[in-house]
Design a protein around this motif. Structure first.
Motif, short mmCIF file in Angstrom:
data_model
loop_
_atom_site.label_atom_id
_atom_site.label_comp_id
_atom_site.label_asym_id
_atom_site.label_seq_id
_atom_site.Cartn_x
_atom_site.Cartn_y
_atom_site.Cartn_z
N LEU A 22 0.83 -1.21 0.00
CA LEU A 22 0.00 0.00 0.00
C LEU A 22 0.86 1.25 0.00
N PHE A 23 1.94 1.26 0.79
CA PHE A 23 2.87 2.39 0.81
C PHE A 23 3.46 2.64 -0.57
N VAL A 24 3.95 1.57 -1.21
CA VAL A 24 4.59 1.73 -2.52
C VAL A 24 3.58 2.21 -3.56
N ILE A 25 2.40 1.63 -3.57
CA ILE A 25 1.38 2.01 -4.55
C ILE A 25 0.94 3.45 -4.37
N LEU A 26 0.71 3.86 -3.12
CA LEU A 26 0.27 5.23 -2.89
C LEU A 26 1.37 6.25 -3.20
N ARG A 27 2.64 5.90 -2.92
CA ARG A 27 3.74 6.81 -3.26
C ARG A 27 3.87 6.96 -4.78
N MET A 28 3.75 5.84 -5.50
CA MET A 28 3.85 5.91 -6.97
C MET A 28 2.66 6.68 -7.55
N LYS A 29 1.49 6.50 -6.97
CA LYS A 29 0.31 7.24 -7.42
C LYS A 29 0.49 8.74 -7.18
N GLN A 30 1.06 9.10 -6.03
CA GLN A 30 1.32 10.50 -5.72
C GLN A 30 2.34 11.10 -6.69
N LYS A 31 3.39 10.34 -7.01
CA LYS A 31 4.40 10.81 -7.97
C LYS A 31 3.79 10.96 -9.35
N GLN A 46 14.98 3.65 -19.57
CA GLN A 46 13.62 3.79 -19.05
C GLN A 46 13.02 2.42 -18.74
N ILE A 47 13.27 1.45 -19.61
CA ILE A 47 12.77 0.10 -19.37
C ILE A 47 13.40 -0.48 -18.12
N LEU A 48 14.70 -0.27 -17.95
CA LEU A 48 15.39 -0.75 -16.75
C LEU A 48 14.82 -0.09 -15.49
N LEU A 49 14.58 1.20 -15.56
CA LEU A 49 14.03 1.92 -14.42
C LEU A 49 12.63 1.43 -14.07
N ASP A 50 11.81 1.20 -15.09
CA ASP A 50 10.44 0.75 -14.85
C ASP A 50 10.36 -0.68 -14.33
N SER A 51 11.40 -1.47 -14.57
CA SER A 51 11.34 -2.87 -14.15
C SER A 51 12.04 -3.11 -12.81
N LEU A 52 12.45 -2.09 -12.12
CA LEU A 52 13.15 -2.29 -10.84
C LEU A 52 12.24 -2.87 -9.76
N ILE A 53 11.01 -2.43 -9.67
CA ILE A 53 10.11 -2.93 -8.63
C ILE A 53 9.74 -4.39 -8.87
N PRO A 54 9.30 -4.77 -10.10
CA PRO A 54 9.03 -6.20 -10.31
C PRO A 54 10.27 -7.08 -10.17
N PHE A 55 11.43 -6.59 -10.60
CA PHE A 55 12.65 -7.37 -10.45
C PHE A 55 13.00 -7.54 -8.97
N GLY A 56 12.78 -6.51 -8.18
CA GLY A 56 13.01 -6.62 -6.74
C GLY A 56 12.10 -7.65 -6.10
N MET A 57 10.85 -7.72 -6.57
CA MET A 57 9.94 -8.72 -6.03
C MET A 57 10.39 -10.14 -6.39
N TYR A 91 11.42 -0.36 -4.84
CA TYR A 91 10.96 1.03 -4.81
C TYR A 91 12.09 1.98 -4.42
N PHE A 92 12.88 1.59 -3.43
CA PHE A 92 14.01 2.43 -3.04
C PHE A 92 15.03 2.54 -4.17
N ALA A 93 15.26 1.45 -4.89
CA ALA A 93 16.16 1.49 -6.04
C ALA A 93 15.59 2.39 -7.13
N TYR A 94 14.28 2.34 -7.32
CA TYR A 94 13.62 3.22 -8.30
C TYR A 94 13.83 4.69 -7.92
N GLU A 95 13.66 5.00 -6.65
CA GLU A 95 13.86 6.37 -6.19
C GLU A 95 15.30 6.83 -6.41
N ILE A 96 16.26 5.97 -6.12
CA ILE A 96 17.67 6.33 -6.26
C ILE A 96 18.04 6.52 -7.73
N PHE A 97 17.66 5.56 -8.56
CA PHE A 97 18.07 5.62 -9.96
C PHE A 97 17.25 6.60 -10.79
N SER A 98 16.07 6.99 -10.33
CA SER A 98 15.31 7.99 -11.09
C SER A 98 15.90 9.38 -10.89
#
Length: 105
Positions: A22-31, A46-57, A91-98
Motif C-alpha cells: 500500500l505504501f509503494v502504490i500510494l507513493r507511486m500514485k502520488q508521484k 527507461q525500461i530498466l528503471l520501470d522494471s526495478l520494482i518487479p525485479f526486486g519482487m 521502490y528504493f532502487a527506483y527512487e535512487i536511480f530515477s
C-alpha cells in the motif's frame, strides 16, 4: 490463547506486507499525479528503471525461498515476506536511480 497466537502468526506477515504494498502504490500514485515519475532519455534506461520494482519482487522471492530451504523459516512465510520486502527494496532502487543522471560512456 494459543489459537489467538497462531492466528496472529499467520495473519501478521500478510498485514505487514500489505502495508508495504500500500505504501509503494500510494507513493507511486502520488508521484504520477505530480508528474514526478522518473524519466530517462534512452528507451533502454527507461525500461530498466520501470522494471526495478518487479525485479526486486522476483529477487526477494528467490532469496526467501533459498533461506527457507536452508533454515527452519516456513516456506509459506517466505512466499509472503520475500516479494513484499523485494517490492520495498525495488521502490528504493527506483527512487535512487530515477534521480541519478545518465552517464554517456
Amino acid at each position: 490463547m494459543d489459537l489467538f497466537l497462531e492466528i496472529a502468526r499467520i495473519v501478521l506477515p500478510v498485514v505487514i506486507v500489505g502495508g508495504i504494498a500500500l505504501f509503494v502504490i500510494l507513493r507511486m500514485k502520488q508521484k504520477y499525479k505530480k508528474g514526478a515519475l522518473g524519466k530517462k532519455k534512452t528507451k533502454s534506461a527507461q525500461i530498466l528503471l520501470d522494471s526495478l520494482i518487479p525485479f526486486g519482487m522476483l529477487l526477494g522471492l528467490a532469496v526467501s525461498i533459498l533461506l527457507s530451504s536452508f533454515t527452519n523459516f516456513s516456506f509459506l512465510s517466505a512466499i509472503t515476506w520475500g516479494p513484499g520486502i523485494g517490492m520495498l527494496f525495488g521502490y528504493f532502487a527506483y527512487e535512487i536511480f530515477s534521480k541519478r543522471e545518465e552517464s554517456y560512456l
